[in-house]
Structure formats: C-alpha cells, structure tokens
Design a protein around this motif. Structure first.
Motif, PDB file in Angstrom:
ATOM      1  N   LEU A 250       0.825  -1.208   0.000  1.00 57.61           N
ATOM      2  CA  LEU A 250       0.000   0.000   0.000  1.00 57.61           C
ATOM      3  C   LEU A 250       0.861   1.262   0.000  1.00 57.61           C
ATOM      4  N   TYR A 251       1.950   1.194   0.776  1.00 54.47           N
ATOM      5  CA  TYR A 251       2.860   2.332   0.866  1.00 54.47           C
ATOM      6  C   TYR A 251       3.367   2.720  -0.526  1.00 54.47           C
ATOM      7  N   ALA A 252       3.770   1.698  -1.309  1.00 52.24           N
ATOM      8  CA  ALA A 252       4.259   1.969  -2.661  1.00 52.24           C
ATOM      9  C   ALA A 252       3.147   2.611  -3.497  1.00 52.24           C
ATOM     10  N   LEU A 253       1.924   2.074  -3.371  1.00 53.70           N
ATOM     11  CA  LEU A 253       0.789   2.641  -4.105  1.00 53.70           C
ATOM     12  C   LEU A 253       0.581   4.109  -3.731  1.00 53.70           C
ATOM     13  N   ILE A 254       0.669   4.405  -2.426  1.00 58.74           N
ATOM     14  CA  ILE A 254       0.433   5.770  -1.948  1.00 58.74           C
ATOM     15  C   ILE A 254       1.457   6.735  -2.546  1.00 58.74           C
ATOM     16  N   ARG A 255       2.736   6.311  -2.557  1.00 60.59           N
ATOM     17  CA  ARG A 255       3.790   7.181  -3.102  1.00 60.59           C
ATOM     18  C   ARG A 255       3.482   7.528  -4.568  1.00 60.59           C
ATOM     19  N   PHE A 256       3.091   6.514  -5.337  1.00 59.65           N
ATOM     20  CA  PHE A 256       2.823   6.776  -6.756  1.00 59.65           C
ATOM     21  C   PHE A 256       1.541   7.564  -6.943  1.00 59.65           C
ATOM     22  N   LYS A 257       0.591   7.378  -6.034  1.00 59.40           N
ATOM     23  CA  LYS A 257      -0.666   8.101  -6.165  1.00 59.40           C
ATOM     24  C   LYS A 257      -0.424   9.605  -6.029  1.00 59.40           C
ATOM     25  N   VAL A 258       0.478   9.987  -5.112  1.00 60.71           N
ATOM     26  CA  VAL A 258       0.759  11.408  -4.917  1.00 60.71           C
ATOM     27  C   VAL A 258       1.245  12.034  -6.222  1.00 60.71           C
ATOM     28  N   VAL A 259       2.203  11.344  -6.882  1.00 57.70           N
ATOM     29  CA  VAL A 259       2.743  11.863  -8.147  1.00 57.70           C
ATOM     30  C   VAL A 259       1.646  11.904  -9.209  1.00 57.70           C
ATOM     31  N   THR A 260       0.858  10.823  -9.273  1.00 58.38           N
ATOM     32  CA  THR A 260      -0.205  10.748 -10.283  1.00 58.38           C
ATOM     33  C   THR A 260      -1.239  11.854 -10.080  1.00 58.38           C
ATOM     34  N   ASP A 261      -1.595  12.099  -8.814  1.00 56.14           N
ATOM     35  CA  ASP A 261      -2.585  13.144  -8.530  1.00 56.14           C
ATOM     36  C   ASP A 261      -2.124  14.498  -9.037  1.00 56.14           C
ATOM     37  N   ILE A 262      -0.832  14.783  -8.879  1.00 59.43           N
ATOM     38  CA  ILE A 262      -0.328  16.076  -9.341  1.00 59.43           C
ATOM     39  C   ILE A 262      -0.274  16.110 -10.868  1.00 59.43           C
ATOM     40  N   ALA A 263       0.166  14.988 -11.472  1.00 56.29           N
ATOM     41  CA  ALA A 263       0.382  14.981 -12.921  1.00 56.29           C
ATOM     42  C   ALA A 263      -0.923  14.929 -13.712  1.00 56.29           C
TER      43      ALA A 263
ATOM     44  N   ALA B 212      -1.216  12.213  16.835  1.00 57.62           N
ATOM     45  CA  ALA B 212      -1.827  13.175  15.927  1.00 57.62           C
ATOM     46  C   ALA B 212      -0.757  13.935  15.147  1.00 57.62           C
ATOM     47  N   GLU B 213       0.301  14.315  15.859  1.00 54.70           N
ATOM     48  CA  GLU B 213       1.392  15.067  15.222  1.00 54.70           C
ATOM     49  C   GLU B 213       2.089  14.194  14.164  1.00 54.70           C
ATOM     50  N   ALA B 214       2.316  12.905  14.501  1.00 51.87           N
ATOM     51  CA  ALA B 214       2.965  11.989  13.564  1.00 51.87           C
ATOM     52  C   ALA B 214       2.123  11.834  12.303  1.00 51.87           C
ATOM     53  N   LEU B 215       0.818  11.694  12.479  1.00 51.72           N
ATOM     54  CA  LEU B 215      -0.059  11.537  11.312  1.00 51.72           C
ATOM     55  C   LEU B 215      -0.084  12.815  10.484  1.00 51.72           C
ATOM     56  N   GLU B 216      -0.103  13.968  11.162  1.00 48.54           N
ATOM     57  CA  GLU B 216      -0.067  15.273  10.489  1.00 48.54           C
ATOM     58  C   GLU B 216       1.144  15.357   9.565  1.00 48.54           C
ATOM     59  N   GLN B 217       2.299  14.911  10.084  1.00 49.37           N
ATOM     60  CA  GLN B 217       3.543  14.949   9.300  1.00 49.37           C
ATOM     61  C   GLN B 217       3.421  14.088   8.049  1.00 49.37           C
ATOM     62  N   ALA B 218       2.857  12.886   8.226  1.00 44.59           N
ATOM     63  CA  ALA B 218       2.697  11.993   7.080  1.00 44.59           C
ATOM     64  C   ALA B 218       1.751  12.617   6.064  1.00 44.59           C
ATOM     65  N   LEU B 219       0.678  13.252   6.561  1.00 49.20           N
ATOM     66  CA  LEU B 219      -0.287  13.871   5.651  1.00 49.20           C
ATOM     67  C   LEU B 219       0.359  15.011   4.870  1.00 49.20           C
ATOM     68  N   ARG B 220       1.260  15.752   5.521  1.00 50.51           N
ATOM     69  CA  ARG B 220       1.944  16.839   4.812  1.00 50.51           C
ATOM     70  C   ARG B 220       2.783  16.283   3.664  1.00 50.51           C
ATOM     71  N   VAL B 221       3.451  15.141   3.910  1.00 47.96           N
ATOM     72  CA  VAL B 221       4.244  14.504   2.848  1.00 47.96           C
ATOM     73  C   VAL B 221       3.339  14.170   1.659  1.00 47.96           C
ATOM     74  N   LEU B 222       2.119  13.754   1.959  1.00 46.19           N
ATOM     75  CA  LEU B 222       1.192  13.363   0.909  1.00 46.19           C
ATOM     76  C   LEU B 222       0.481  14.564   0.292  1.00 46.19           C
ATOM     77  N   GLY B 223       0.799  15.756   0.785  1.00 52.60           N
ATOM     78  CA  GLY B 223       0.207  16.955   0.206  1.00 52.60           C
ATOM     79  C   GLY B 223      -1.258  17.123   0.550  1.00 52.60           C
ATOM     80  N   VAL B 224      -1.689  16.557   1.684  1.00 51.92           N
ATOM     81  CA  VAL B 224      -3.075  16.713   2.109  1.00 51.92           C
ATOM     82  C   VAL B 224      -3.083  17.653   3.306  1.00 51.92           C
ATOM     83  N   SER B 225      -3.828  18.735   3.196  1.00 56.48           N
ATOM     84  CA  SER B 225      -3.818  19.684   4.307  1.00 56.48           C
ATOM     85  C   SER B 225      -5.196  19.730   4.952  1.00 56.48           C
ATOM     86  N   HIS B 226      -5.218  20.268   6.155  1.00 56.66           N
ATOM     87  CA  HIS B 226      -6.459  20.370   6.906  1.00 56.66           C
ATOM     88  C   HIS B 226      -7.447  21.254   6.148  1.00 56.66           C
ATOM     89  N   ALA B 227      -8.654  20.764   5.960  1.00 56.44           N
ATOM     90  CA  ALA B 227      -9.634  21.508   5.182  1.00 56.44           C
ATOM     91  C   ALA B 227     -10.024  22.796   5.887  1.00 56.44           C
TER      92      ALA B 227
END
Lengths: 486, 219
Positions: free
Chosen positions: A253-266, A471-486
């Motif tokens: 899943l981790y590998a899928l997530i990494r590629f999804k981030v790139v795909t979402d931008i592209a 919560a802080e750890a998850l926040e950091q991971a979400l930032r890597v994925l480019g997802v911010s608090h709505a």
C-alpha cells in the motif's frame, strides 16, 4: 547514520544467525536484533517528528513523515512477532531440527530488512527491488513446514507475486521515463519525481499508474489479484502470518500511496481516486463473500486482511483530509489487531492441531486466556468500539459522505455488516461448546502472548483517546502526501 | 549514416527477441526451451551493447556485461541442471494447442501496439519505435505462464517476461539506473534459485512437476 544502522541491523543479524551453532545463541541474537531494531526505529521516528529528514548512503535512504510511520509499524510489530516467535518455534521444533530453527530466525530478519529498505529508500527502483525481496524472503518461510499444502501455497505465492510485481516494474520504468523525458535527466527518486510531477506527460503517467495499481495491488492483496494471499497467509508459521498480514500488505500500500501522490499532481485528483475506490470495493465484496462461509480460521483471518486492505484503499480513494487520515490510521489499527489475531491463531493451532473451525470447540474452556484475547481481537477487527478500528472506519466513511458517491458508502457499510455477521458466527462456533476430549485444559505459550498486551493497549488508546504525539505523527505523514487540513 | 542505421538495427534485434518468445510456444522440449531463453538473452545483450556504443555509456556497457554473465551463462546452466535432475521429458503439455496459441499471441502483439502507442508516439528517442514490440514480449511471457502446466516452463515464461521488461526500459529510457538494474538482476537470480528448489520439492512431494497437482488449497 542511525538510518543506515536501522536498515543494516537486521541484515547483520541474519548473517550472524546463519553462522550461530547453538540454540541459545540463535535466540539471543534474534531477540536482541528485534529489540534493537525497535529502538532504532523509535529514535528515527522521534527525529522525523521533530522536523528533521534523515538521509544516508548518498541520499539513497531517506525518511520523511510517511516513512517514519511505516518504520514504527514495521519495527514495533516486528519486535512483537519476534518475541512471540521465540516461544512458538520452541513449541514446534526441538533441538533436532536446528536447521529449520536457524532458517526461520535468519529469514525473519531478512524479511524485516527488505521491508525497512522498501519504506526508507527515496529511489523508486530500489523500493521495487526491496519489495520483490520481501517475496523472496518469505517464500521459504511460507514453506517452513514443508507439507504439500505449504509447498503449494509457497509456489503460487512466489509465481503470482513475482509476476504482479513485474508489472509494477513496468509502471516504475514508465514513470521514470515520463520524468526523464520532461524534467531533463533525473534519477528515479520519489522527491525529484514529485517535484517534476506537474510537467509530466499525463498520458504516460496514466498508463504507468495502471501498471502500478495492478502490480503493487497484487502485493497488497487487493482483489482480483488476491488469490495467493489466503494460501500463503494461512500456511505460514503464526508469527510470519502476523507480519505478512499485518505489516507486509502495508508495504504494498505504501508503494501505491507514493505513486498516487505523483499521479494526482500529474493527471489531477479525479483519475486515481475512482480506481482505488473501485478496487477497494471489489476487495470488500470478495472478502465478504468468502468470510460468510469460512471453514478455516487462518484463511478467515487472511480474507479479513483482503477486506481491510480494501477499506484502506477506499479511504485513499475518497481522499481529502479525512479520507487519507482514516486510511493511515486504519493501516496502524489493522496491523495491531490482525497481527495479534494471527499470533493467537498459532496458539489455537498448537492446541487443537487443526485449522478447521468446526473442529475447534470450547476454546473458552480449553484455553481461557487465548480465547479471551481472540474474542477481544475479533471485536476490535470488526470495528467495534472502544477499539481503534471503529474510529478509522468511521473517518473513512465520513470522508465518503462528504465527497464520494453516496451509494459507495452505503454499499461499503452493508458489506461490513456481512463481514461482521460471517466472522462473528465463525468465532462464536470456536469459543463455545465443550472442548474435544483429547484437548487438555490450559493455554499453550502463556508468556509468548505477553507482547500482545502492547497491541491491545495501543488499540484502546487509538479508540478512546487521541494522543498529541500520534496526531502530530499523522499530520507529518499527511503533509508529505500533500493533504492539508480543510 | 550511423544515426539512420541505429533505430533500424534496434527494431530488428527487438523483433528477433520477440521471435524467440514465439519459438518458446512451438518448442516442445525442456532443454530446447532453456536454450531459447539463453538465445533471447544473447540478443538482448547485443542490443544493450549496441545502445551503449551509440550513446557512449560505460554504465550501459557494464549492464550488458552483467546481463550476458547472468542470463546467457549462469541461469541457463542452473535450469539445465534442473532439467537433467528431474529427467528429460516432453515439456509442452499446454492447455491450448500450438496453432491456437500462436493465434492468441498474434492478438497479444496487436494489443501491445495499441496500448503502447501513446508511449511510443511521445518518446523522442530513436529507439521508441520498438517499444510496442517489447511490450508484446511481456504479454507473451504472461501467456506462456498461464498456458503451460509444467513448473519449469512457467519459470521460463517468467524469465522471458522479465527480459521483455528489461528491453522495454532499455528502449524507453536507455535503461534504468545502474544500481537499480543490478538489484533487479540479483532479484532475478534469487527467484530462479528459489524456484529451482521448489521444483525439486514439488517433484518429491507430488512425484510430478505438473502444476495441476497443486490444487488442494481452496475457499
């Protein structure tokens, strides 16, 4: 520095284990390596959460918020499974089978090494090599008992996973090609690919993502590429099943997530999301169908993994802050609950010498401790409060109500209800009734279950409270994925 | 002059590699199939060497060297040893007969050209023309894996599939970086060695290497 140590430690341990001659040595090295790995993993995670991005080996290794999360899951559950494995392997093999004991311990650490390498490398090619490595490390572990059944499972696992992941390599090569042709000469690094993502050729990226989804989806156990999973996960020794189901699927899943981030931008967010939703829903459906009439409790747990990986995919598919947060939380919760259930299933197998649900009767009377933990774990896995899975599933469906098509949410909830009824029915059959006469009263491997206290404590913490550090750890991971608090 | 010749040579060699995949369908004897794989690997080695010479890439030249060592010598030798050990026997036992299989493969080639058209069209490299051929090799490798019942032939299908992926990466980007390629080679070698052990174990346990016998785990 410490990052290099984290990755290398299990490899060195494996080498030492191959050389060690006495059982005491084997057990000492095994336990020390697992606990040392946990310590290193926690040190790295705290550094990352303080805002550092540790790198090593000329930038080949790199740990950001998402890697840190995965490293903690791998090392923590690795340590728990390792400690349980000490007792489990003692119960199964005496000193006359030292060769098997040695290969179990050595391959265990090679397995941990490949998973750690996969989640801490910045290079997508190395990540591919490492994930293929996980298959190779576990193939013999699945076949450890060398019965016809385990042989069949291991062979199918090896063939199907290798082919699946070969597809992922086509995807990786295409992504690399898209990056190299549009952003000049770049390495297959995730960071550089992400930086160049907005200028990639969308047509090529779409094709690449299709290969990635099928390829790493196979490794993650998503339907319809899940067919190897129930065989391999049910035939492997209990501590290995715990890691394969609880942790290894997450690496896919981790590998899928990494590629999804790139795909979402592209390509834009509306491409990958629906695919993930579809494949997640399909996995849920297939798992529900098999869980209704499961006869083998280890296979039941394996199909339940297909279901939960499907859930995580749906969270990623709904996307947005709550969807991705729910998916990440669900990864942690599922790892904690599924690994404890597989470890407990090892206890049941040692006690009853069968994996047939109909022949396991009166578990509550025969081994109360195992039975109580198994019941609690099942309730956790089915998403009942006060355990963490209730929260993460709730978040995923909340994201669905906000953004997704409503019918997907309703179908998802309905399928979960089917799973609930099916699994609870099977587990009830095992818990109640009178145990067979030949089964003695009392739990096998009492002390080897002690590490599971950590799993249950964390499941409760994630269900009842939501500590600031997590919560802080998850926040950091979400930032890597480019997802911010709505 | 050289720049005109280069893409044609690449396409020709790619077609030759695809041809060996077709021959794998026709060939009925295990030792012959192993030789076909070695032959395909040799063609790929030459192809990699040609690209290396054209781009003056020392990295690619060493990849070609490693490829020759691994896939032309070591792996065929391992597989031949396995063939001898389990006893020479007719290899084929396909679900589909040869003529039907060839028709299916023809269809797969067409599909490959359709799927890879956007990649080939957008690719500025002179080797781009041959990308669909490489992908056709991938699909045929798949087909061989599902069509054959013998464990060893499945492995050969997997190896040809892997060869075609190497070719695909070579044509699309002049190969993935050196360190990744070496990692992939290492993985392939380990896969083959593990599969060899499994073939022996299957032979011991089921007294046959027909994959059909592996059908106990259900539900």
């Amino acid at each position: 520095m410490i990052l290099g140590a984290l990755v290398l430690m299990p490899l060195i341990a494996a080498a030492l284990l191959v050389l060690a001659r006495q059982r005491t040595w084997l057990e000492c090295i095994h336990a020390l390596a697992a606990l040392g790995g946990l310590a290193a993993g926690l040190i790295i995670a705290t550094r990352v959460w303080r805002g550092e991005v540790p790198t090593a080996v000329w930038g080949l290794l790199r740990a950001d918020g998402l890697s840190a999360l995965m490293v903690v899951v791998i090392t923590l559950l690795g340590a728990i499974a390792a400690l349980n494995g000490l007792g489990y392997i003692r119960a199964e093999y005496d000193d006359t089978h030292l060769a098997r004991v040695r290969s179990f311990f050595a391959l265990f650490h090679v397995f941990i090494f490949t998973m750690l390498l996969a989640v801490t490398t910045d290079n997508l090619g190395i990540m591919w090599v490492a994930i293929e490595g996980t298959t190779l490390a576990t193939a013999f572990l699945v076949n450890l008992h060398n019965t016809p059944g385990s042989l069949e499972a291991a062979y199918k696992y090896l063939i199907l996973s290798s082919v699946g992941i070969a597809l992922a390599f086509i995807g990786t090569a295409l992504m690399y090609y898209a990056g190299a042709s549009h952003a000049g000469e770049i390495a297959v690094n995730w960071t550089s690919l992400r930086a160049a993502a907005s200028s990639l050729n969308p047509q090529v990226v779409r094709l690449a993502f299709a290969f990635i989804l099928v390829g790493y989806g196979t490794k993650a156990g998503l339907a319809p590429m899940h067919t190897w999973l129930p065989d391999a996960h049910s035939e492997a020794p209990a501590p290995i099943s715990a890691l394969m189901s609880g942790v290894l699927l997450n690496v896919g899943l981790y590998a899928l997530i990494r590629f999804k981030v790139v795909t979402d931008i592209a390509v834009g967010v509306h491409f990958a999301g629906p695919w993930l939703l579809g494949i997640g829903l399909l996995s849920l459906t297939v798992a529900a169908a098999f869980l209704v009439a499961s006869r083998n409790y280890k296979r039941m747990l394996a199909y339940s993994s297909v279901e939960h990986v499907g859930m995580i995919c749906m969270g990623l598919g709904f996307g947005g802050y709550w969807g991705v947060l729910g998916a990440l939380l669900h990864i942690i919760n599922h790892a904690l609950s599924k690994s404890s259930l597989f470890i407990l299933s090892g206890n049941i197998l040692l006690k009853y010498q069968t994996t047939d649900i109909r022949r396991v009767r009166g578990l509550l009377r025969a081994s109360p401790l195992t039975a109580g933990a198994f019941a609690a774990g099942t309730l956790a896995l089915l998403g009942l409060p006060p355990f963490g899975l209730f929260m993460s599933e709730f978040l995923i469906f909340r994201a669905g109500v906000e953004s997704g098509p409503m019918w997907v949410v309703m179908l998802g909830v309905a399928l979960l209800a089917v799973v609930f009824a099916g699994m609870l029915g099977s587990v009830n059959q095992m818990l109640y009734g009178a145990p067979p006469e030949k089964v003695e009263h009392g739990d096998v491997l009492r002390w080897s279950l002690a590490p599971l206290a950590v799993n249950f404590a964390l499941l409760l913490v994630l269900g009842l409270t939501f500590p600031h550090t997590i919560a802080e750890a998850l926040e950091q991971a979400l930032r890597v994925l480019g997802v911010s608090h709505a | 002059m050289v720049t005109e010749l280069f893409p044609r040579l690449v396409t020709l060699l790619s077609f030759a590699a695809l041809g060996t995949a077709f021959l794998l369908i026709v060939c009925r004897d295990l030792a012959g199939q192993v030789r076909l794989f070695a032959g395909q690997s040799l063609i790929l080695t030459i192809l990699a060497a040609v690209v290396a010479a054209f781009t003056r890439s020392a990295e690619l030249a060493s990849v070609a060297l490693a490829l020759a060592l691994l896939k032309v010598f070591i792996i065929p030798r391992v597989l031949t040893r396995a063939v001898v050990k389990i006893g020479l026997q007719p290899a084929a036992l396909p679900y589909l007969g040869t003529p039907a299989a060839l028709v299916v493969c023809g269809g797969l080639v067409t599909i490959a050209f359709y799927v890879m058209a956007p990649v080939a069209a957008s690719n500025p490299l002179p080797t781009a023309e041959a990308i669909p051929i490489a992908f056709a090799g991938v699909l045929i490798g798949f087909f061989v894996m599902v069509n054959r019942r013998r464990a060893l032939t499945q492995i050969l299908g997997f190896l040809m599939l892997e060869n075609s992926i190497f070719l695909l990466a070579l044509l699309a980007t002049y190969g993935v970086p050196f360190i990744v390629e070496m990692g992939v080679f290492l993985d392939v070698l380990v896969v083959v060695l593990i599969m060899e052990v499994f073939i022996y174990r299957i032979k011991e346990n089921f007294d046959s290497i027909e994959v059909d016998r592996l059908g106990r785990l259900k539900g």
